[in-house]
Design an enzyme around this catalytic site. Structure first.
Site, mmCIF file in Angstrom:
data_model
loop_
_atom_site.group_PDB
_atom_site.id
_atom_site.type_symbol
_atom_site.label_atom_id
_atom_site.label_comp_id
_atom_site.label_asym_id
_atom_site.label_seq_id
_atom_site.Cartn_x
_atom_site.Cartn_y
_atom_site.Cartn_z
ATOM 1 N N TYR A 130 -12.939 -1.951 12.655
ATOM 2 C CA TYR A 130 -13.296 -0.801 12.268
ATOM 3 C C TYR A 130 -14.867 -0.438 12.593
ATOM 4 O O TYR A 130 -15.057 0.695 12.680
ATOM 5 C CB TYR A 130 -13.156 -0.793 10.500
ATOM 6 C CG TYR A 130 -11.591 -0.540 10.167
ATOM 7 C CD1 TYR A 130 -10.862 -1.590 10.191
ATOM 8 C CD2 TYR A 130 -10.976 0.614 10.045
ATOM 9 C CE1 TYR A 130 -9.665 -1.550 9.965
ATOM 10 C CE2 TYR A 130 -10.006 0.502 9.587
ATOM 11 C CZ TYR A 130 -8.991 -0.533 9.568
ATOM 12 O OH TYR A 130 -7.809 -0.366 8.968
ATOM 13 N N GLN B 250 0.957 -1.211 0.026
ATOM 14 C CA GLN B 250 0.074 0.005 0.079
ATOM 15 C C GLN B 250 0.857 1.294 0.023
ATOM 16 O O GLN B 250 0.287 2.369 -0.451
ATOM 17 C CB GLN B 250 -1.150 -0.013 1.144
ATOM 18 C CG GLN B 250 -1.900 -1.018 1.069
ATOM 19 C CD GLN B 250 -2.978 -1.209 2.129
ATOM 20 O OE1 GLN B 250 -2.580 -1.861 3.154
ATOM 21 N NE2 GLN B 250 -4.077 -0.367 2.272
ATOM 22 N N ASN C 140 -1.662 -10.461 8.685
ATOM 23 C CA ASN C 140 -2.443 -9.655 8.645
ATOM 24 C C ASN C 140 -3.919 -9.958 8.299
ATOM 25 O O ASN C 140 -3.979 -10.424 7.075
ATOM 26 C CB ASN C 140 -2.131 -8.225 8.091
ATOM 27 C CG ASN C 140 -3.197 -7.085 8.183
ATOM 28 O OD1 ASN C 140 -3.534 -6.651 9.286
ATOM 29 N ND2 ASN C 140 -4.164 -6.993 7.062
ATOM 30 N N GLU C 141 -4.708 -9.908 9.054
ATOM 31 C CA GLU C 141 -6.133 -10.652 8.858
ATOM 32 C C GLU C 141 -6.550 -11.660 7.824
ATOM 33 O O GLU C 141 -6.769 -11.503 6.699
ATOM 34 C CB GLU C 141 -6.644 -9.207 7.919
ATOM 35 C CG GLU C 141 -6.933 -7.754 8.958
ATOM 36 C CD GLU C 141 -7.527 -6.705 8.220
ATOM 37 O OE1 GLU C 141 -8.208 -6.791 6.944
ATOM 38 O OE2 GLU C 141 -7.942 -5.913 8.984
ATOM 39 N N ASN D 147 -7.783 -5.865 14.391
ATOM 40 C CA ASN D 147 -8.126 -4.922 13.694
ATOM 41 C C ASN D 147 -9.678 -4.818 13.755
ATOM 42 O O ASN D 147 -10.287 -5.712 13.468
ATOM 43 C CB ASN D 147 -7.719 -5.151 12.096
ATOM 44 C CG ASN D 147 -6.389 -4.969 12.054
ATOM 45 O OD1 ASN D 147 -5.507 -4.649 12.884
ATOM 46 N ND2 ASN D 147 -5.812 -5.338 10.732
ATOM 47 N N ARG E 115 3.874 0.356 12.734
ATOM 48 C CA ARG E 115 3.570 -0.974 12.245
ATOM 49 C C ARG E 115 3.715 -1.063 10.620
ATOM 50 O O ARG E 115 2.823 -0.315 9.984
ATOM 51 C CB ARG E 115 2.088 -1.504 12.724
ATOM 52 C CG ARG E 115 1.825 -2.878 11.977
ATOM 53 C CD ARG E 115 0.406 -3.104 12.459
ATOM 54 N NE ARG E 115 0.033 -4.487 11.888
ATOM 55 C CZ ARG E 115 -1.105 -4.651 10.924
ATOM 56 N NH1 ARG E 115 -2.028 -3.920 11.078
ATOM 57 N NH2 ARG E 115 -1.017 -5.695 10.024
ATOM 58 N N GLU F 27 -5.110 -2.124 14.127
ATOM 59 C CA GLU F 27 -5.718 -1.032 13.145
ATOM 60 C C GLU F 27 -6.841 -0.558 13.680
ATOM 61 O O GLU F 27 -7.867 -1.247 13.913
ATOM 62 C CB GLU F 27 -6.005 -1.762 11.711
ATOM 63 C CG GLU F 27 -4.517 -1.870 10.769
ATOM 64 C CD GLU F 27 -4.995 -2.655 9.425
ATOM 65 O OE1 GLU F 27 -6.062 -2.379 8.994
ATOM 66 O OE2 GLU F 27 -4.286 -3.494 9.140
ATOM 67 N N HIS G 77 -1.888 -5.685 -12.934
ATOM 68 C CA HIS G 77 -1.431 -5.639 -14.247
ATOM 69 C C HIS G 77 -2.151 -6.228 -15.127
ATOM 70 O O HIS G 77 -2.322 -6.036 -16.439
ATOM 71 C CB HIS G 77 0.024 -5.822 -14.346
ATOM 72 C CG HIS G 77 0.887 -4.878 -13.507
ATOM 73 N ND1 HIS G 77 2.163 -5.127 -13.059
ATOM 74 C CD2 HIS G 77 0.544 -3.473 -13.007
ATOM 75 C CE1 HIS G 77 2.520 -4.170 -12.234
ATOM 76 N NE2 HIS G 77 1.766 -3.281 -12.212
ATOM 77 N N HIS H 217 1.262 -9.144 4.680
ATOM 78 C CA HIS H 217 0.225 -8.315 4.515
ATOM 79 C C HIS H 217 -0.305 -8.516 3.374
ATOM 80 O O HIS H 217 -0.244 -7.607 2.444
ATOM 81 C CB HIS H 217 0.358 -6.999 5.106
ATOM 82 C CG HIS H 217 -0.754 -6.134 5.394
ATOM 83 N ND1 HIS H 217 -0.980 -5.338 6.451
ATOM 84 C CD2 HIS H 217 -1.936 -5.776 4.557
ATOM 85 C CE1 HIS H 217 -1.939 -4.874 6.269
ATOM 86 N NE2 HIS H 217 -2.625 -4.774 5.229
ATOM 87 N N ASP I 100 2.011 0.722 -7.923
ATOM 88 C CA ASP I 100 3.302 0.569 -8.733
ATOM 89 C C ASP I 100 4.262 1.680 -7.978
ATOM 90 O O ASP I 100 5.532 1.488 -7.683
ATOM 91 C CB ASP I 100 3.325 0.939 -10.259
ATOM 92 C CG ASP I 100 2.761 -0.291 -11.038
ATOM 93 O OD1 ASP I 100 2.440 -1.112 -10.438
ATOM 94 O OD2 ASP I 100 2.709 -0.270 -12.432
HETATM 95 C C1 BGC Z 1 -6.339 -3.873 6.119
HETATM 96 C C2 BGC Z 1 -5.652 -2.550 5.322
HETATM 97 C C3 BGC Z 1 -6.693 -1.584 4.755
HETATM 98 C C4 BGC Z 1 -7.563 -1.050 5.894
HETATM 99 C C5 BGC Z 1 -8.651 -0.332 5.619
HETATM 100 C C6 BGC Z 1 -7.575 -3.556 6.793
HETATM 101 O O1 BGC Z 1 -8.468 -4.502 6.374
HETATM 102 O O2 BGC Z 1 -5.576 -4.619 6.919
HETATM 103 O O3 BGC Z 1 -4.531 -3.091 4.548
HETATM 104 O O4 BGC Z 1 -6.127 -0.703 3.855
HETATM 105 O O5 BGC Z 1 -8.271 -2.511 6.478
HETATM 106 O O6 BGC Z 1 -9.566 -0.964 4.444
#
Ligand code: BGC
Length: 493
Positions: free
Chosen positions: A330, A40, A187-188, A328, A98, A397, A60, A143, A73
């Site tokens: 959200y 990212q 990660n996830e 993580n 991280r 996260e 690609h 990741h 890229d």
């Molecule tokens: C991921 C990140 C992503 C973030 C926001 C997480 O699921 O680990 O790579 O950018 O959420 O969507």
């Protein structure tokens, strides 16, 4: 204006609402950090001997799968600008950074027979720059950016990957471990497996839900455990670090207080999170997954469950492979019971069998439909404490997207204040949360959404060759929090 001048002026301008925000200081040793991931931010996708990975290949070969045909890229060009990134972290006053390692930058073919020295040097330089500035690296070994040659021979659903990952992890510990206290193997895994091999919205884009995702998970769990044991046996005594895995979920809130909805919400947590967490923090897959998937598989005509089974030896080998817990989180969702889905095609979601939804009157992020539910993180952290015997937790996260070039991102300030307030309250509830990382240090490549969604504390100008970084108002707020351990103007002990 200098970064320092900007941050100072913005801090004065932020009025920090006291109402309902937890006004207790975070513990002295609580760690604040910021997070990114290699694909990212790094760019330099084919520079200095780096091999192709599944995201390079996916983008690609099928550019139409990514918003605006965007690519990683160049991304934030952190491969060349890592010193600027560290200066930002220093300015933020965070305790840790991280970031993740790009497997194919270190091992272009994915295997350890050929190590790419410039790739190794890049990470050694980044780690040194962090340490010189008093910032701890917290490294994610994987990741999402699998070397393409390893996908060509099967990727995560194939068994060979367990050994390939273990060898890569051992090399990472050997190369970098003297300077690293905190590691995450993955990660996830949910997003790797559901996204990559179930629904196919992530690279490598395979759509085999109810099969590919379960096989992927089976090998990720074994690979994680093997890496943890390698660290434990070969490196822990000298390096004295800690190794874990980051697992993600939404919080599932029962849609009503009916018994059926309570059961549906718990089942959703077990399917999303327990799928990975139960084998590691307790033992084996959750019973509810084993039972439901076996029943549905047989009814569909399979001779055995689509959920692979671990042997007793494997169960014992995986159980306990953690030194802390990475999570993580959200957003949240309501979970309601629904009638059993008739036997049809294999599907993780039919196996799960709940109705999940986010009510319209929950506040949304300005760009995505993702809802802002700070109360959910407190409930989630309390659930982790109860379900997994109160482990030390790092929230690796948490963050919110927008789509604009808004520097005065007051909604993000509010987001961090409210989520962190609930994290602080969870600590008062007795949850052992020891750290928190904002996603993300800077705007970056948001997978299938390209550059249409931005999560950064720092704005990145993707139109400029310099990828100029500018702190947002949220950077000023997060700096204040990291430095004072207080979410409001003045805090109590
Ligand atoms: C991921 C990140 C992503 C973030 C926001 C997480 O699921 O680990 O790579 O950018 O959420 O969507």
């Amino acid at each position: 204006m200098s970064v320092r001048g900007f941050i100072f002026c913005c801090l004065l301008a932020i009025s920090i609402a006291q109402d309902e925000t937890n006004n207790k200081l975070f513990p002295k040793d609580f760690m604040f950090g910021a997070a990114t991931a290699s694909y990212q931010v790094e760019g330099a996708w084919d520079e200095d001997g780096k091999g192709e990975n599944i995201w390079d290949h996916h983008i690609h070969s099928s550019p139409e799968l990514i918003a605006n045909n965007d690519t990683g890229d160049v991304a934030c060009d952190s491969y060349h600008k890592y010193k600027e990134d560290v200066a930002m972290l220093k300015e933020l006053g965070v305790d840790f950074y991280r970031f993740s390692l790009s497997w194919s930058r270190i091992l272009p073919t994915g295997f350890v027979n050929k190590v790419n020295l410039p790739g190794v040097t890049y990470y050694q330089n980044l780690i040194k720059e962090l340490k010189d500035n008093g910032i701890e690296p917290l490294i994610t070994i994987y990741h999402w950016d699998l070397p393409q040659p390893l996908q060509d021979i099967g990727g995560w659903p194939s068994e060979f990957i367990v050994e390939a990952f273990a060898e890569y992890a051992r090399l990472c510990f050997e190369l970098f471990g003297d300077n690293v206290k905190y590691w995450l193997t993955f990660n996830e895994p949910y997003q790797i497996c559901i996204g990559g091999y179930g629904l196919g919205y992530n690279a490598p884009g395979i759509k085999l839900t109810g099969l590919g995702d379960y096989m992927c998970a089976h090998h990720i769990l074994q690979a994680h455990a093997k890496a943890w044991h390698i660290y434990d046996q070969e490196f822990r005594a000298t390096q004295q670090g800690q190794v874990s895995i980051t697992i993600d979920t939404m919080w599932y809130e029962p849609a009503s207080d009916s018994e059926e909805d309570l059961v549906a919400a718990e089942r959703a947590l077990q399917f999303d999170f327990g799928w990975y967490a139960n084998p590691i923090y307790n033992s084996d897959y959750p019973e509810i997954m084993k039972t439901r998937i076996a029943e549905r598989s047989l009814a569909e005509g399979f001779k055995q469950s689509r959920l692979p089974a671990f042997t007793d030896e494997e169960i014992a080998y995986i159980s306990g492979t953690f030194d802390y817990m990475g999570v993580n989180m959200y957003t949240s969702m309501l979970a309601a019971a629904k009638d059993e889905v008739p036997i049809a095609e294999p599907s993780y979601f039919y196996d799960l069998g709940i109705d999940g939804y986010q009510p319209d009157d929950w506040e949304s992020a300005s760009i995505s439909t993702s809802k802002i539910t700070p109360w959910g993180i407190r409930k989630f952290l309390n659930w982790l404490k109860e379900t997994y015997n109160n482990p030390a937790i790092i929230v690796t996260e948490n963050g919110i997207p927008d789509n604009s070039s808004v520097i005065d991102d007051v909604k993000r300030v509010r987001f961090y204040r409210d989520y962190l307030s609930n994290v602080r309250s969870a600590i008062e509830d007795g949850v052992n949360v020891i750290g928190y990382a904002a996603w993300s240090l800077m705007d970056n490549f948001e997978w299938g959404l390209g550059y249409t969604q931005k999560f950064g504390l720092y704005h990145v100008d993707f139109d400029s060759i310099n990828r100029t970084r500018t702190p947002k108002t949220s950077a000023a707020y997060y700096k204040k929090v990291a430095e004072t351990h207080c979410l409001v103007d003045t805090c109590e002990e």
